[in-house]
Design an enzyme around this catalytic site. Structure first.
Site, PDB file in Angstrom:
ATOM      1  N   GLU A 115      32.861  68.275  24.229  1.00  0.00           N
ATOM      2  CA  GLU A 115      31.390  68.358  24.259  1.00  0.00           C
ATOM      3  C   GLU A 115      30.969  69.805  24.086  1.00  0.00           C
ATOM      4  OE1 GLU A 115      30.107  67.209  28.282  1.00  0.00           O
ATOM      5  OE2 GLU A 115      32.031  66.196  28.256  1.00  0.00           O
ATOM      6  N   LYS A 117      29.165  73.159  25.053  1.00  0.00           N
ATOM      7  CA  LYS A 117      28.805  73.712  26.370  1.00  0.00           C
ATOM      8  C   LYS A 117      27.412  74.313  26.245  1.00  0.00           C
ATOM      9  CE  LYS A 117      30.555  76.660  30.026  1.00  0.00           C
ATOM     10  NZ  LYS A 117      29.326  77.454  30.195  1.00  0.00           N
ATOM     11  N   ASP A 119      24.034  76.265  27.052  1.00  0.00           N
ATOM     12  CA  ASP A 119      23.780  77.478  27.799  1.00  0.00           C
ATOM     13  C   ASP A 119      22.509  77.278  28.618  1.00  0.00           C
ATOM     14  OD1 ASP A 119      24.550  79.930  28.522  1.00  0.00           O
ATOM     15  OD2 ASP A 119      24.052  80.935  26.637  1.00  0.00           O
ATOM     16  N   TYR A 227      26.625  65.863  32.007  1.00  0.00           N
ATOM     17  CA  TYR A 227      28.025  65.987  31.613  1.00  0.00           C
ATOM     18  C   TYR A 227      29.051  65.567  32.668  1.00  0.00           C
ATOM     19  CZ  TYR A 227      27.615  70.613  33.815  1.00  0.00           C
ATOM     20  OH  TYR A 227      27.364  71.642  34.669  1.00  0.00           O
ATOM     21  N   LYS A 316      35.268  79.454  24.355  1.00  0.00           N
ATOM     22  CA  LYS A 316      34.000  80.149  24.108  1.00  0.00           C
ATOM     23  C   LYS A 316      33.816  80.511  22.629  1.00  0.00           C
ATOM     24  CE  LYS A 316      31.718  81.059  27.292  1.00  0.00           C
ATOM     25  NZ  LYS A 316      31.527  81.636  28.579  1.00  0.00           N
ATOM     26  N   CYS A 410      -0.138 106.155  10.077  1.00  0.00           N
ATOM     27  CA  CYS A 410       0.926 105.489   9.309  1.00  0.00           C
ATOM     28  C   CYS A 410       2.005 106.509   8.938  1.00  0.00           C
ATOM     29  CB  CYS A 410       0.328 104.877   8.052  1.00  0.00           C
ATOM     30  SG  CYS A 410       1.579 104.233   6.934  1.00  0.00           S
ATOM     31  N   CYS A 413       1.636 106.831   4.846  1.00  0.00           N
ATOM     32  CA  CYS A 413       0.474 107.368   4.124  1.00  0.00           C
ATOM     33  C   CYS A 413      -0.457 108.178   5.016  1.00  0.00           C
ATOM     34  CB  CYS A 413      -0.301 106.241   3.453  1.00  0.00           C
ATOM     35  SG  CYS A 413      -1.232 105.216   4.607  1.00  0.00           S
ATOM     36  N   CYS A 428      -1.289  99.603   9.581  1.00  0.00           N
ATOM     37  CA  CYS A 428      -1.753 100.765   8.826  1.00  0.00           C
ATOM     38  C   CYS A 428      -3.048 100.355   8.144  1.00  0.00           C
ATOM     39  CB  CYS A 428      -0.690 101.142   7.790  1.00  0.00           C
ATOM     40  SG  CYS A 428      -1.352 102.088   6.414  1.00  0.00           S
ATOM     41  N   CYS A 434      -1.684 102.828   0.627  1.00  0.00           N
ATOM     42  CA  CYS A 434      -0.433 103.147   1.328  1.00  0.00           C
ATOM     43  C   CYS A 434       0.742 102.742   0.446  1.00  0.00           C
ATOM     44  CB  CYS A 434      -0.374 102.394   2.657  1.00  0.00           C
ATOM     45  SG  CYS A 434       1.218 102.578   3.475  1.00  0.00           S
TER      46      CYS A 434
HETATM   47  N1  5U1 Z   1      29.494  70.033  28.533  1.00  0.00           N
HETATM   48  C1  5U1 Z   1      29.873  70.487  29.728  1.00  0.00           C
HETATM   49  N2  5U1 Z   1      29.404  71.589  30.280  1.00  0.00           N
HETATM   50  N3  5U1 Z   1      30.020  71.698  31.468  1.00  0.00           N
HETATM   51  C2  5U1 Z   1      29.879  72.656  32.427  1.00  0.00           C
HETATM   52  N4  5U1 Z   1      30.780  69.906  30.536  1.00  0.00           N
HETATM   53  C3  5U1 Z   1      30.874  70.660  31.634  1.00  0.00           C
HETATM   54  N5  5U1 Z   1      31.616  70.501  32.733  1.00  0.00           N
HETATM   55  C4  5U1 Z   1      31.512  71.414  33.708  1.00  0.00           C
HETATM   56  C5  5U1 Z   1      30.640  72.508  33.577  1.00  0.00           C
HETATM   57  C6  5U1 Z   1      30.508  73.510  34.661  1.00  0.00           C
HETATM   58  O1  5U1 Z   1      32.233  71.305  34.828  1.00  0.00           O
HETATM   59  C7  5U1 Z   1      33.185  70.240  34.916  1.00  0.00           C
HETATM   60  C8  5U1 Z   1      34.257  70.736  35.784  1.00  0.00           C
HETATM   61  C9  5U1 Z   1      32.528  69.028  35.463  1.00  0.00           C
END
Ligand code: 5U1
Length: 677
Positions: A115, A117, A119, A227, A316, A410, A413, A428, A434
């Site tokens: 899957e 990850k 952010d 997740y 990563k 500017c 010019c 400007c 210019c």
């Molecule tokens: N997609 C995904 N992100 N994530 C973050 N899976 C997932 N699993 C995580 C974390 C911190 O922890 C597992 C150990 C459940």
């Protein structure tokens, strides 16, 4: 109506609204227009106001409206929320697989769940008897903060589980994130209104979730992607990770649609590379891929080391933010006079490329960041967005740091730099006196999507202006081969070629010509809309602001810019001079867009086509009334894919969007009377 009938009506409204909300926020696939949802929602609000005894905590009306808290209450996680070990190379991944095989004492190929990850911010959501009873942040993994009121405002988080078969107590875990588009819009608005600008979507999600006033959370574009699960009591779940997530999906949660299974680390690496290609096109930020042993019994056998499971790893991607030194700031003057501070940086590898320049946006942004030349700054480069300086590393300011002065005049010019009331952009005021504005306007005029003068690139425009050979666009058409040939690094042949392509450019289309004029906020699409709606240059020039606002995508601001542009005598003279020089186009009849055969459809063209360039393919589609988008999304109706198509094709396949090859595309055009010969 008696109480029983009323209660039934309220229940029916709620379940219909829940269904629509699920289709919209979880499945990304609305079945009714927003207005229908809004109307039913209002009916429910009215009924609940008249009969408060019928209000239930899982009613869609109960997502917002709580009074701000004075502090967050601490929550102890019944099961710790784990973190993940990281991998940074293929070797790290191979070691991960080897460790697992050794520990399981098995040489069998292991199945992994893969899957993206996301952010964002990890959260825990506790459901009892199918009702959301608590939302909490991860905190340190043992203790988090109670953010129930805030998570309730996020529409992709069900207040009540759908379907049946869920455990009586079920803790669902996932990531709350802010999609890229929502983040850009939020920051754009904050920049113009002096509000809080966030460094990246993750910080924006955190700042929107960890607020004491849930009304703020409600106003932010947040989503949940699930997740894993934590506590499961009085009920059972399937025995693989992917099947658990599918069960969660059935109960109303959004799971990542790119989730896949891979056999062995070899397939994991193929998945990783495919997602790395898709990364920039995804609507949300991801910082890597999570691989998990799919069988839960094997996960159990493998167990944990300190706070990370042995059965999962995050591989990563290259970081999208890096530290570097701000060497200098230059002020660039654009086509419309906008003065943009550009940071010159110690080159740094970020988001997959080496970056040595980044935007500082405007004067307010310099003040907001409190940045000085010599500072160590954080640079962010995410996808196609131009690199930006997002923050200053406070503790690293050297003694020799120099404040940045935004110029009052500017830098090119010398005309005064002015900021219109309510605008963040300083401009400007020199207009076409210019040289910088002139150069940028001419570069735009000659560019491929405008007058398409082959050979008249940015460098040559600079030289021609610096040498005094051209001042305005009309001068391009007065150039003589001998004048061009006399320039440095220009031979007779290339000079003649340039004159030939200038000549060729005289036969154009009205939409390209309008676009080439460089009217503020008039891009290619607006230029085309103007032509479709009004037909002739005379009609466009004569339209008042009210008439202009009747045209698709033209609001009061753009209408004002267009009207103003055509009102200026120097612009009328420019048009007259260009027409006198021989610029011409075929007059088009005014089109009723809605009557066009592909009206209301969105196409994407990718890869290379043999019979025509991609731009021609787009032009044909537009002429049939289709919209042509640059990236594939769920709103795309069809992708025209030629050889060499990459991530857009992959994405279309994943989203199940119709894909046609060049042959089918040519038949489509032919069926609408466009035959290429
Ligand atoms: N997609 C995904 N992100 N994530 C973050 N899976 C997932 N699993 C995580 C974390 C911190 O922890 C597992 C150990 C459940």
């Amino acid at each position: 109506m008696d109480q029983q009938a009323l209660a039934a009506q309220v229940a029916k409204l709620r379940s219909t609204l829940d269904q629509y909300s699920y289709e919209y926020y979880v499945q990304d696939n609305p079945s009714v227009p927003d207005a229908e949802y809004d109307s039913l929602y209002q009916q429910l609000v009215t009924l609940e106001r008249a009969h408060p005894e019928l209000v239930t905590p899982d009613s869609p009306t109960q997502r917002v409206g709580a009074a701000p808290l004075s502090e967050f209450v601490s929550v102890a996680h019944e099961m710790p929320m784990l973190s993940l070990d990281n991998a940074f190379s293929d070797e790290d991944m191979q070691d991960f697989e080897r460790r697992i095989s050794d520990r399981l004492k098995s040489q069998e190929t292991i199945e992994f769940a893969c899957e993206p990850k996301l952010d964002g911010i990890a959260v825990s959501l506790l459901y009892e008897e199918g009702l959301l009873v608590r939302g909490a942040t991860r905190g340190d993994g043992q203790n988090g903060e109670d953010i129930t009121l805030n998570v309730r405002t996020i529409k992709s988080i069900p207040l009540k589980l759908r379907g049946e078969g869920y455990p009586r107590r079920l803790e669902v875990r996932g990531e709350i994130y802010m999609p890229k588009q929502g983040f850009e819009a939020l920051n754009e608005q904050a920049r113009s209104s002096g509000g809080k600008v966030f460094v990246n979507p993750r910080n924006a999600a955190a700042g929107s979730l960890r607020v004491l006033d849930s009304n703020i959370t409600a106003s932010r574009p947040l989503e949940l992607c699930t997740y894993s699960v934590g506590v499961v009591a009085e009920g059972a779940l399937p025995n693989t990770h992917t099947a658990v997530l599918e069960a969660l999906s059935g109960w109303g949660f959004r799971i990542n649609k790119h989730m896949a299974k891979a056999r062995g680390v070899g397939e994991c690496l193929v998945y990783y590379r495919r997602m790395a290609e898709l990364r920039d096109d995804l609507p949300y930020d991801i910082d890597g891929i999570v691989f998990k042993v799919n069988r839960l019994d094997l996960q159990q056998q493998l167990g944990f080391v300190s706070r990370a499971p042995r059965w999962a790893i995050a591989f990563k991607f290259p970081a999208q933010e890096q530290m570097t030194e701000l060497l200098d700031v230059e002020f660039q003057v654009g086509r419309t006079g906008a003065v943009t501070p550009v940071a010159r940086l110690e080159p740094v590898f970020v988001g997959g490329v080496t970056v040595s320049n980044a935007t500082l946006h405007n004067r307010d942004e310099i003040e907001r960041l409190g940045v000085m030349v010599g500072d160590t700054v954080i640079v962010r480069r995410a996808g196609d967005v131009i690199p930006q300086v997002v923050s200053v590393v406070a503790g690293k300011r050297p003694d020799h740091a120099v404040p940045i002065h935004f110029p009052d005049t500017c830098p090119v010019c010398g005309s005064p730099v002015e900021t219109a009331p309510g605008e963040a952009v300083a401009r400007c005021s020199g207009g076409l006196i210019c040289p910088a504005q002139r150069k940028e306007s001419l570069k735009h005029f000659a560019s491929r999507k405008a007058m398409d003068i082959e050979g008249l690139g940015d460098k040559l425009v600079e030289v021609l202006v610096d040498q005094g050979l051209i001042k305005g666009a009309e001068d391009i058409y007065l150039l003589q081969a001998e004048q061009v040939a006399a320039l440095e690094r220009m031979g007779q042949k290339s000079a003649e070629n340039l004159i030939a392509s200038i000549e060729k450019s005289k036969a154009t289309t009205l939409a390209k010509f309008i676009f080439a004029l460089g009217i503020r906020e008039v891009g290619e699409a607006t230029a085309r809309n103007l032509v479709s709606a009004l037909g002739t240059l005379e009609a466009i020039g004569a339209a008042d602001e009210e008439a202009l606002q009747q045209i698709p995508d033209i609001g009061p601001v753009v209408a004002h810019f267009i009207y103003e542009w055509f009102s200026q005598a120097e612009h009328q003279q420019l048009i007259a001079a260009l027409r006198a020089a021989g610029l011409h186009w075929q007059e088009q009849p005014v089109t009723d867009q809605t009557a066009l055969p592909l009206n209301g459809t969105t196409y994407v063209v990718t890869g290379s086509l043999e019979a025509m360039g991609r731009d021609d393919a787009k032009a044909h589609l537009l002429s049939l009334g289709a919209k042509v988008a640059g990236s594939v999304s769920k709103k795309t109706d069809c992708v025209v894919a030629g050889p060499g198509a990459g991530s857009k094709l992959t994405k279309a396949q994943e989203l199940g969007i119709k894909i046609i090859d060049e042959e089918a595309f040519l038949s489509l055009l032919a069926s609408h009377g466009i035959v290429l010969g």
